[in-house]
Design a protein around this motif. Structure first.
Motif, PDB file in Angstrom:
ATOM      1  N   GLU A   1      -1.764   5.136  -1.285  1.00  0.00           N
ATOM      2  CA  GLU A   1      -0.317   5.283  -1.506  1.00  0.00           C
ATOM      3  C   GLU A   1       0.095   6.751  -1.607  1.00  0.00           C
ATOM      4  O   GLU A   1       1.046   7.186  -0.960  1.00  0.00           O
ATOM      5  CB  GLU A   1       0.110   4.540  -2.778  1.00  0.00           C
ATOM      6  N   LYS A   2      -0.627   7.521  -2.414  1.00  0.00           N
ATOM      7  CA  LYS A   2      -0.260   8.931  -2.590  1.00  0.00           C
ATOM      8  C   LYS A   2      -0.433   9.704  -1.291  1.00  0.00           C
ATOM      9  O   LYS A   2       0.429  10.500  -0.903  1.00  0.00           O
ATOM     10  CB  LYS A   2      -1.098   9.553  -3.692  1.00  0.00           C
ATOM     11  N   VAL A   3      -1.550   9.473  -0.607  1.00  0.00           N
ATOM     12  CA  VAL A   3      -1.824  10.213   0.633  1.00  0.00           C
ATOM     13  C   VAL A   3      -0.771   9.901   1.687  1.00  0.00           C
ATOM     14  O   VAL A   3      -0.190  10.810   2.302  1.00  0.00           O
ATOM     15  CB  VAL A   3      -3.228   9.854   1.174  1.00  0.00           C
TER      16      VAL A   3
ATOM     17  N   LEU B   1      -9.336   8.560  -2.529  1.00  0.00           N
ATOM     18  CA  LEU B   1      -9.077   9.292  -3.766  1.00  0.00           C
ATOM     19  C   LEU B   1      -9.366  10.780  -3.615  1.00  0.00           C
ATOM     20  O   LEU B   1      -8.663  11.620  -4.187  1.00  0.00           O
ATOM     21  CB  LEU B   1      -9.913   8.710  -4.913  1.00  0.00           C
ATOM     22  N   ASN B   2     -10.393  11.119  -2.843  1.00  0.00           N
ATOM     23  CA  ASN B   2     -10.731  12.534  -2.659  1.00  0.00           C
ATOM     24  C   ASN B   2      -9.608  13.277  -1.942  1.00  0.00           C
ATOM     25  O   ASN B   2      -9.167  14.352  -2.370  1.00  0.00           O
ATOM     26  CB  ASN B   2     -12.039  12.654  -1.876  1.00  0.00           C
ATOM     27  N   ILE B   3      -9.134  12.703  -0.854  1.00  0.00           N
ATOM     28  CA  ILE B   3      -8.072  13.357  -0.082  1.00  0.00           C
ATOM     29  C   ILE B   3      -6.751  13.361  -0.853  1.00  0.00           C
ATOM     30  O   ILE B   3      -5.929  14.257  -0.690  1.00  0.00           O
ATOM     31  CB  ILE B   3      -7.926  12.665   1.302  1.00  0.00           C
ATOM     32  N   SER B   4      -6.565  12.374  -1.750  1.00  0.00           N
ATOM     33  CA  SER B   4      -5.319  12.318  -2.528  1.00  0.00           C
ATOM     34  C   SER B   4      -5.218  13.481  -3.511  1.00  0.00           C
ATOM     35  O   SER B   4      -4.121  13.854  -3.921  1.00  0.00           O
ATOM     36  CB  SER B   4      -5.216  10.986  -3.283  1.00  0.00           C
ATOM     37  N   LYS B   5      -6.361  14.067  -3.891  1.00  0.00           N
ATOM     38  CA  LYS B   5      -6.340  15.185  -4.837  1.00  0.00           C
ATOM     39  C   LYS B   5      -5.787  16.460  -4.212  1.00  0.00           C
ATOM     40  O   LYS B   5      -5.263  17.328  -4.919  1.00  0.00           O
ATOM     41  CB  LYS B   5      -7.755  15.447  -5.360  1.00  0.00           C
ATOM     42  N   THR B   6      -5.895  16.583  -2.889  1.00  0.00           N
ATOM     43  CA  THR B   6      -5.473  17.828  -2.228  1.00  0.00           C
ATOM     44  C   THR B   6      -4.319  17.637  -1.248  1.00  0.00           C
ATOM     45  O   THR B   6      -3.867  18.601  -0.651  1.00  0.00           O
ATOM     46  CB  THR B   6      -6.661  18.442  -1.463  1.00  0.00           C
ATOM     47  N   VAL B   7      -3.850  16.394  -1.084  1.00  0.00           N
ATOM     48  CA  VAL B   7      -2.855  16.130  -0.033  1.00  0.00           C
ATOM     49  C   VAL B   7      -1.563  16.905  -0.258  1.00  0.00           C
ATOM     50  O   VAL B   7      -0.896  17.302   0.700  1.00  0.00           O
ATOM     51  CB  VAL B   7      -2.571  14.606   0.080  1.00  0.00           C
ATOM     52  N   GLU B   8      -1.214  17.151  -1.506  1.00  0.00           N
ATOM     53  CA  GLU B   8       0.032  17.874  -1.783  1.00  0.00           C
ATOM     54  C   GLU B   8       0.012  19.273  -1.179  1.00  0.00           C
ATOM     55  O   GLU B   8       1.045  19.786  -0.742  1.00  0.00           O
ATOM     56  CB  GLU B   8       0.255  17.952  -3.300  1.00  0.00           C
ATOM     57  N   GLN B   9      -1.164  19.898  -1.156  1.00  0.00           N
ATOM     58  CA  GLN B   9      -1.287  21.237  -0.569  1.00  0.00           C
ATOM     59  C   GLN B   9      -1.657  21.183   0.920  1.00  0.00           C
ATOM     60  O   GLN B   9      -1.313  22.076   1.681  1.00  0.00           O
ATOM     61  CB  GLN B   9      -2.366  22.040  -1.302  1.00  0.00           C
ATOM     62  N   ARG B  10      -2.366  20.126   1.341  1.00  0.00           N
ATOM     63  CA  ARG B  10      -2.915  20.085   2.695  1.00  0.00           C
ATOM     64  C   ARG B  10      -2.146  19.184   3.656  1.00  0.00           C
ATOM     65  O   ARG B  10      -2.565  19.012   4.799  1.00  0.00           O
ATOM     66  CB  ARG B  10      -4.374  19.580   2.664  1.00  0.00           C
ATOM     67  N   TYR B  11      -1.016  18.573   3.240  1.00  0.00           N
ATOM     68  CA  TYR B  11      -0.391  17.546   4.077  1.00  0.00           C
ATOM     69  C   TYR B  11       0.066  18.087   5.439  1.00  0.00           C
ATOM     70  O   TYR B  11       0.024  17.367   6.445  1.00  0.00           O
ATOM     71  CB  TYR B  11       0.780  16.883   3.337  1.00  0.00           C
TER      72      TYR B  11
ATOM     73  N   LEU C   1       0.829  -1.215   0.000  1.00  0.00           N
ATOM     74  CA  LEU C   1       0.000   0.000   0.000  1.00  0.00           C
ATOM     75  C   LEU C   1       0.857   1.256   0.000  1.00  0.00           C
ATOM     76  O   LEU C   1       0.444   2.304  -0.512  1.00  0.00           O
ATOM     77  CB  LEU C   1      -0.917   0.009   1.229  1.00  0.00           C
ATOM     78  N   ARG C   2       2.034   1.155   0.571  1.00  0.00           N
ATOM     79  CA  ARG C   2       2.946   2.297   0.628  1.00  0.00           C
ATOM     80  C   ARG C   2       3.854   2.394  -0.605  1.00  0.00           C
ATOM     81  O   ARG C   2       4.740   3.217  -0.670  1.00  0.00           O
ATOM     82  CB  ARG C   2       3.814   2.199   1.878  1.00  0.00           C
ATOM     83  N   GLY C   3       3.621   1.526  -1.592  1.00  0.00           N
ATOM     84  CA  GLY C   3       4.400   1.595  -2.825  1.00  0.00           C
ATOM     85  C   GLY C   3       5.649   0.741  -2.815  1.00  0.00           C
ATOM     86  O   GLY C   3       6.479   0.848  -3.716  1.00  0.00           O
ATOM     87  N   ILE C   4       5.818  -0.100  -1.793  1.00  0.00           N
ATOM     88  CA  ILE C   4       6.984  -0.996  -1.715  1.00  0.00           C
ATOM     89  C   ILE C   4       6.626  -2.275  -2.462  1.00  0.00           C
ATOM     90  O   ILE C   4       5.772  -3.039  -2.022  1.00  0.00           O
ATOM     91  CB  ILE C   4       7.344  -1.301  -0.244  1.00  0.00           C
TER      92      ILE C   4
END
Length: 627
Positions: A348-350, A385-395, A271-274
């Protein structure tokens, strides 16, 4: 989407025609090889020649299955129909918002796309099945879906359909990104195919195969536990120690339980991309086996040491974070990830933007939420998926929110979790209309949508400016990133200001329509022009204001001319005409700056024509000089 379709169909064509050179972007794959193994690397990354030949042979056999082959061909065109915005909007009440493949299959059926493109009933059924499952192995590799979900493929008891599914997986992953489908991953997929063929042929079951994998991992867990307690037996190397069959004598139930926990832990890694590090690598690392030796023993074809090292240490940090949690919480997370209870999308993205503790805490919140909405034995979709769209700005804000909530609170106090289903800010849990779908959302305290909605209701320009500057200052004082919010606010302000100034112009037009005097009309224009900079008129609006003035002025000129013509037609003698001319002449001189001498000359000509009509024998009796 178009680029993906073209890439997929090109790869499919290359397999059908045995054109190995065009299955890969060879230059790109060579660059990737040099990046992975150093500048002296001479080969390429990706699927091996032997594996390509196996895929070609599979396709050659599928060509004899006309209905299936036609459906397979069409599947590459229609795989992403579930992503088309218009169709998603049309069927939004019926489709799972997180499962694009399932949505695509549903839309194919409802829109009767197979029939529209000449497919018969059998081909249409195959097409819907392939579209519904085309990304299943990809999600399995990413840990989003458990391997147990493969039962939906083997239950069809159709070897050729399974092979079409395998072909779809190879082409789909390569079309998404060339470096996703590597030789090592291809080996795993071919092994999966062999296992599934064995299940279909009745030689084994999926459950037996999973238990075999689980048992090995359970043995590794107990071997590591004993090593951590007693160390290595004298004269025994770690490899010899792990290769002993001692662990097989342990209670099978305990082995299976421990093995399932380890398999669930590896699912978190995925899930973490490993993609390549496994628990066995961590066990050897903790037994102080050199990492280069561990890498060598894995015998990778396309995974260099640097990539492997990065993955192993990332997995080790996640494992340590899990081990640091309260045992009950840890076991709950892992048990929820065993089997096909929950399918996870967008994590993974979040998680890549969160601290290790917060990665697990967010997963815990989501899994606890699924327990609240579970009503049957069907898998639940946990949608990030919803939170992944904004995580880059909201992390930063998300991390801060999670930092202030102890995991134990959610675990011990159900009211804390219930609050997330009704809260307005922070991490929110929302049950979707589609059954068994839970979305995880983040709403910052800023509430930019509410600010924009309020701004759209303001009709006074000064109030709008005051509210905008106040809101902008509050955003700039917010401790986390808000530049995107500021841009949205500025755009909304400019949009509303344009709407209000358009309203002002509309009101001005109505006022001008009531004005009958050139002087009053000009004063109205001058007053608004002087205030235009403060009001915020755009250049286009200033032009519109001038156009409104000119249009009304021309209307007044036409009305005045019609009035004069009507009066002239009623005058019957020269004396009356001279009297009317004197009053008109002073009116023209007083308003000359508004309409110029041409208009005056036109009116003078009207008077001359009236004089010629009244006294044709003595035209010199009337004079119209305008000084």
């Amino acid at each position: 989407m178009t680029g993906y379709i073209l890439a997929a169909t090109q790869k499919f064509q290359a397999l059908v025609t045995h054109d190995k050179q065009n299955f890969h972007d060879l230059k790109l794959m060579h660059r990737l090889a040099r990046k992975e193994f150093g500048p002296m690397a001479t080969g390429i990354m990706g699927v091996s020649r032997r594996q390509l030949e196996d895929l070609e042979n599979i396709l050659d056999r599928l060509k004899t299955k006309r209905n299936l082959f036609k459906a397979l061909t069409c599947s590459f065109i229609f795989q992403d129909v579930g992503r088309v915005p218009e169709l998603r909007e049309k069927y939004k009440k019926e489709i799972n918002p997180a499962d694009f493949a399932g949505a695509g299959a549903y839309i194919l059926e409802k829109e009767k796309i197979g029939k529209r493109y000449g497919l018969n009933g059998a081909s249409t059924d195959y097409l819907i099945f392939l579209v519904a499952n085309h990304d299943l192995l990809h999600h399995t590799i990413k840990g989003e879906v458990s391997f147990s979900a493969m039962s939906s493929i083997v239950v069809k008891q159709d070897r050729e359909l399974l092979d079409a599914f395998i072909i779809t997986t190879f082409i789909m992953m390569g079309a998404i990104r060339e470096d996703l489908m590597l030789e090592d991953l291809a080996l795993w997929i071919f092994k999966t195919r062999a296992v599934c063929h064995g299940v279909i042929d009745g030689k084994t079951t999926l459950q037996k195969q999973l238990e075999r994998v689980v048992t090995k991992r359970g043995g590794l867990f107990y071997a590591l536990a004993q090593y951590q307690e007693k160390g290595l037996p004298k004269g025994v190397t770690p490899s010899e120690y792990l290769a002993t069959k001692t662990w097989k004598s342990l209670d099978r139930t305990e082995l299976l339980r421990a093995g399932r926990m380890i398999l669930a832990t590896e699912r978190i890694f995925r899930l973490r991309g490993i993609r390549y590090a496994e628990f066995r690598d961590l066990a050897r690392l903790m037994m102080k086996v050199p990492l280069k030796y561990i890498h060598k023993k894995r015998r990778f074809h396309n995974v260099g040491f640097a990539t492997f090292e990065k993955e192993v240490y990332e997995a080790f940090r996640i494992y340590k974070t899990l081990q640091s949690m309260q045992e009950g919480i840890r076991h709950f997370i892992l048990e929820e990830l065993i089997g096909d209870k929950v399918r996870i999308y967008g994590y993974e993205k979040v998680s890549g933007y969160l601290s290790y503790k917060n990665q697990i805490k967010l997963l815990l919140i989501g899994l606890l939420g699924t327990r609240k909405i579970r009503t049957d034995h069907h898998p639940i979709s946990l949608n990030f998926l919803n939170i992944s769209k904004t995580v880059e700005q909201r992390y930063e804000a998300i991390n801060d929110f999670l930092d202030h909530i102890p995991s134990l609170e959610f675990w011990e106090d159900s009211s804390q979790l219930n609050h997330l289903f009704s809260a307005e800010t922070g991490i929110l849990l929302r049950k979707e209309r589609h059954p068994n779908v839970l979305s995880v959302i983040f709403q910052s305290r800023v509430h930019i949508a509410q600010k924009i909605d309020h701004m759209s209701s303001i009709n006074d320009l000064e109030q709008l400016k005051i509210y905008f500057h106040y809101s902008l200052d509050s955003l700039r004082n917010y401790p986390f990133f808000t530049e995107d919010y500021e841009i949205l606010l500025e755009e909304a302000f400019e949009r509303r200001m344009m709407e209000i100034t358009d309203l002002i112009l509309d009101r001005t037009q109505r006022q001008m329509d009531l004005v009958k005097d050139f002087e009053d009309l000009y004063n109205l224009l001058r007053d608004l022009s002087e205030r235009s900079k403060n009001i915020g008129f755009s250049g286009e609006q200033e032009h519109r204001l001038n156009d409104l003035y000119e249009m009304r002025k021309n209307t007044l000129k036409r009305e005045k001319l019609s009035e004069i013509e009507e009066i002239l037609n009623s005058i019957g003698d020269v004396q009356e005409l001279n009297h009317y001319w004197e009053s008109t002449k002073w009116y023209l001189q007083g308003n000359r700056r508004f309409f110029g001498t041409e208009y005056e000359l036109l009116i003078a000509q009207k008077f001359d024509a009236a004089n010629a009509r009244i006294s044709p024998a003595q035209p010199e009796a009337f004079h119209t000089p305008i000084q």
